[in-house]
Design a protein around this motif. Structure first.
Motif, PDB file in Angstrom:
ATOM      1  N   ARG A  36      -2.814   5.017   6.702  1.00  0.00           N
ATOM      2  CA  ARG A  36      -2.064   3.775   6.890  1.00  0.00           C
ATOM      3  C   ARG A  36      -2.970   2.558   6.714  1.00  0.00           C
ATOM      4  NH1 ARG A  36      -0.795   0.801  11.630  1.00  0.00           N
ATOM      5  NH2 ARG A  36      -1.852   2.385  12.859  1.00  0.00           N
ATOM      6  N   TRP A  37      -4.184   2.602   7.277  1.00  0.00           N
ATOM      7  CA  TRP A  37      -5.118   1.478   7.147  1.00  0.00           C
ATOM      8  C   TRP A  37      -5.614   1.331   5.715  1.00  0.00           C
ATOM      9  CZ3 TRP A  37      -5.544  -2.331  10.383  1.00  0.00           C
ATOM     10  CH2 TRP A  37      -5.226  -2.129  11.732  1.00  0.00           C
ATOM     11  N   LYS A  38      -5.826   2.468   5.063  1.00  0.00           N
ATOM     12  CA  LYS A  38      -6.267   2.408   3.659  1.00  0.00           C
ATOM     13  C   LYS A  38      -5.206   1.722   2.795  1.00  0.00           C
ATOM     14  CE  LYS A  38      -7.531   5.228  -0.305  1.00  0.00           C
ATOM     15  NZ  LYS A  38      -7.674   6.599  -0.861  1.00  0.00           N
ATOM     16  N   THR A  39      -3.938   2.019   3.085  1.00  0.00           N
ATOM     17  CA  THR A  39      -2.844   1.402   2.312  1.00  0.00           C
ATOM     18  C   THR A  39      -2.842  -0.107   2.472  1.00  0.00           C
ATOM     19  OG1 THR A  39      -1.489   3.385   2.565  1.00  0.00           O
ATOM     20  CG2 THR A  39      -0.346   1.343   1.995  1.00  0.00           C
ATOM     21  N   TRP A  40      -3.026  -0.600   3.701  1.00  0.00           N
ATOM     22  CA  TRP A  40      -3.015  -2.053   3.921  1.00  0.00           C
ATOM     23  C   TRP A  40      -4.220  -2.727   3.274  1.00  0.00           C
ATOM     24  CZ3 TRP A  40       1.074  -4.614   4.927  1.00  0.00           C
ATOM     25  CH2 TRP A  40       2.109  -4.054   5.690  1.00  0.00           C
ATOM     26  N   TRP A  41      -5.381  -2.086   3.351  1.00  0.00           N
ATOM     27  CA  TRP A  41      -6.561  -2.644   2.685  1.00  0.00           C
ATOM     28  C   TRP A  41      -6.354  -2.676   1.168  1.00  0.00           C
ATOM     29  CZ3 TRP A  41     -10.831  -5.241   3.987  1.00  0.00           C
ATOM     30  CH2 TRP A  41     -11.217  -5.251   5.332  1.00  0.00           C
ATOM     31  N   LEU A  42      -5.729  -1.626   0.635  1.00  0.00           N
ATOM     32  CA  LEU A  42      -5.490  -1.572  -0.810  1.00  0.00           C
ATOM     33  C   LEU A  42      -4.502  -2.654  -1.237  1.00  0.00           C
ATOM     34  CD1 LEU A  42      -6.099  -0.060  -3.424  1.00  0.00           C
ATOM     35  CD2 LEU A  42      -4.201   1.484  -2.899  1.00  0.00           C
ATOM     36  N   ILE A  43      -3.462  -2.882  -0.437  1.00  0.00           N
ATOM     37  CA  ILE A  43      -2.490  -3.946  -0.743  1.00  0.00           C
ATOM     38  C   ILE A  43      -3.192  -5.308  -0.765  1.00  0.00           C
ATOM     39  CG2 ILE A  43      -0.502  -5.212   0.174  1.00  0.00           C
ATOM     40  CD1 ILE A  43       0.582  -2.504   1.162  1.00  0.00           C
ATOM     41  N   ALA A  44      -4.037  -5.550   0.244  1.00  0.00           N
ATOM     42  CA  ALA A  44      -4.767  -6.827   0.299  1.00  0.00           C
ATOM     43  C   ALA A  44      -5.687  -6.973  -0.916  1.00  0.00           C
ATOM     44  CB  ALA A  44      -5.576  -6.906   1.593  1.00  0.00           C
ATOM     45  N   HIS A  45      -6.353  -5.891  -1.280  1.00  0.00           N
ATOM     46  CA  HIS A  45      -7.268  -5.928  -2.430  1.00  0.00           C
ATOM     47  C   HIS A  45      -6.503  -6.244  -3.717  1.00  0.00           C
ATOM     48  CE1 HIS A  45     -10.925  -5.148  -4.601  1.00  0.00           C
ATOM     49  NE2 HIS A  45     -10.357  -4.213  -5.337  1.00  0.00           N
ATOM     50  N   ILE A  46      -5.385  -5.586  -3.923  1.00  0.00           N
ATOM     51  CA  ILE A  46      -4.576  -5.831  -5.131  1.00  0.00           C
ATOM     52  C   ILE A  46      -4.060  -7.265  -5.143  1.00  0.00           C
ATOM     53  CG2 ILE A  46      -2.420  -5.214  -6.306  1.00  0.00           C
ATOM     54  CD1 ILE A  46      -2.900  -2.322  -5.378  1.00  0.00           C
ATOM     55  N   PHE A  47      -3.666  -7.777  -3.985  1.00  0.00           N
ATOM     56  CA  PHE A  47      -3.183  -9.156  -3.889  1.00  0.00           C
ATOM     57  C   PHE A  47      -4.250 -10.138  -4.385  1.00  0.00           C
ATOM     58  CE2 PHE A  47      -3.165 -13.076  -1.310  1.00  0.00           C
ATOM     59  CZ  PHE A  47      -1.955 -13.618  -1.727  1.00  0.00           C
ATOM     60  N   PHE A  48      -5.482  -9.974  -3.922  1.00  0.00           N
ATOM     61  CA  PHE A  48      -6.545 -10.895  -4.325  1.00  0.00           C
ATOM     62  C   PHE A  48      -6.932 -10.714  -5.798  1.00  0.00           C
ATOM     63  CE2 PHE A  48      -7.378 -11.074   0.336  1.00  0.00           C
ATOM     64  CZ  PHE A  48      -7.272 -12.452   0.473  1.00  0.00           C
ATOM     65  N   VAL A  49      -6.876  -9.485  -6.289  1.00  0.00           N
ATOM     66  CA  VAL A  49      -7.157  -9.264  -7.709  1.00  0.00           C
ATOM     67  C   VAL A  49      -6.101  -9.950  -8.577  1.00  0.00           C
ATOM     68  CG1 VAL A  49      -7.294  -7.520  -9.533  1.00  0.00           C
ATOM     69  CG2 VAL A  49      -8.434  -7.119  -7.353  1.00  0.00           C
ATOM     70  N   VAL A  50      -4.833  -9.894  -8.151  1.00  0.00           N
ATOM     71  CA  VAL A  50      -3.762 -10.572  -8.890  1.00  0.00           C
ATOM     72  C   VAL A  50      -3.983 -12.082  -8.879  1.00  0.00           C
ATOM     73  CG1 VAL A  50      -1.284 -11.104  -8.863  1.00  0.00           C
ATOM     74  CG2 VAL A  50      -2.054  -8.744  -8.568  1.00  0.00           C
ATOM     75  N   LEU A  51      -4.390 -12.637  -7.726  1.00  0.00           N
ATOM     76  CA  LEU A  51      -4.720 -14.067  -7.663  1.00  0.00           C
ATOM     77  C   LEU A  51      -5.817 -14.414  -8.668  1.00  0.00           C
ATOM     78  CD1 LEU A  51      -4.917 -15.228  -3.926  1.00  0.00           C
ATOM     79  CD2 LEU A  51      -3.132 -15.697  -5.582  1.00  0.00           C
TER      80      LEU A  51
END
Length: 211
Positions: A36-51
């Motif tokens: 569950r924590w890995k999923t949230w970290w991955l979502i945050a990482h993808i968000f910043f990469v998209v930015l």
């Protein structure tokens, strides 16, 4: 190009702080993330990469668009929005992806166990330094000088050279980011030999029957 020690140190120090903090956290807390924590970290990482990607693509589009208009007002507006993209998309995206990338590495793969992970954080750090020392000059430092005297930018050779460097710099940054995204997906090169040997040694000890 103006080399600013203060800008260089102001960029390098936060990068080193993130790297050092990540190594300390990994050393002290050897546990891996729960799914569950890995999923949230991955979502945050993808968000910043998209930015990050959005800011670079917008910068490239606007800088190229100035070659197809002779209206100084539109050229000025394009470069003004390029500044906004840098402040609110590229810089937060770059530092956010670096920080969340280290978080994922600490909680999942390890910071120095895999060659592709090392390539990612080294590449991202170099891209941030390139942006601070080169892109900053072409986007921000040159802006007041190029548009101060009221001269048509297209008749100003300094502006034309600055635009050429800005396009080239943006393409370099996009190439680095694309490479980092590709190795995130492909995960090439495998583990470092040191960690391969340690894993084989542990497996060997586990299979040895007790006396």
């Amino acid at each position: 190009m103006n080399f600013s020690i203060s800008v260089f140190l102001g960029t390098l120090i936060p990068i080193l702080v993130v790297i050092l903090a990540s190594f300390l956290v990994e050393k002290k807390f050897a546990k891996r993330f729960k799914p569950r924590w890995k999923t949230w970290w991955l979502i945050a990482h993808i968000f910043f990469v998209v930015l990050y990607f959005s800011g670079l693509l917008g910068t490239l589009l606007l800088s190229l668009s100035t070659a197809f208009t002779d209206r100084p007002g539109l050229i000025y507006a394009a470069h003004l929005f390029i500044q906004f993209f840098d402040w609110f998309l590229i810089i937060p995206g770059a530092f956010g992806s670096l920080t969340t990338g280290f978080g994922l590495a600490v909680g999942t793969w390890g910071i120095t166990r895999h060659y592709w992970v090392i390539a990612k954080w080294v590449g991202n750090s170099m891209a941030i330094l390139f942006g601070a020392m080169c892109m900053r000059v072409w986007i921000h430092d040159s802006f007041p000088i190029l548009f101060a005297d009221g001269m048509n930018p297209l008749q100003n050779p300094v502006y034309l050279e600055n635009r050429r460097l800005l396009v080239m710099g943006t393409l370099i940054s996009l190439s680095i980011l694309t490479f980092l995204v590709l190795i995130s997906y492909l995960k090439p090169w495998g583990k470092r030999k040191k960690y391969k040997r340690s894993r084989k040694s542990s497996a060997g000890r586990e299979t040895v029957p007790s006396a």
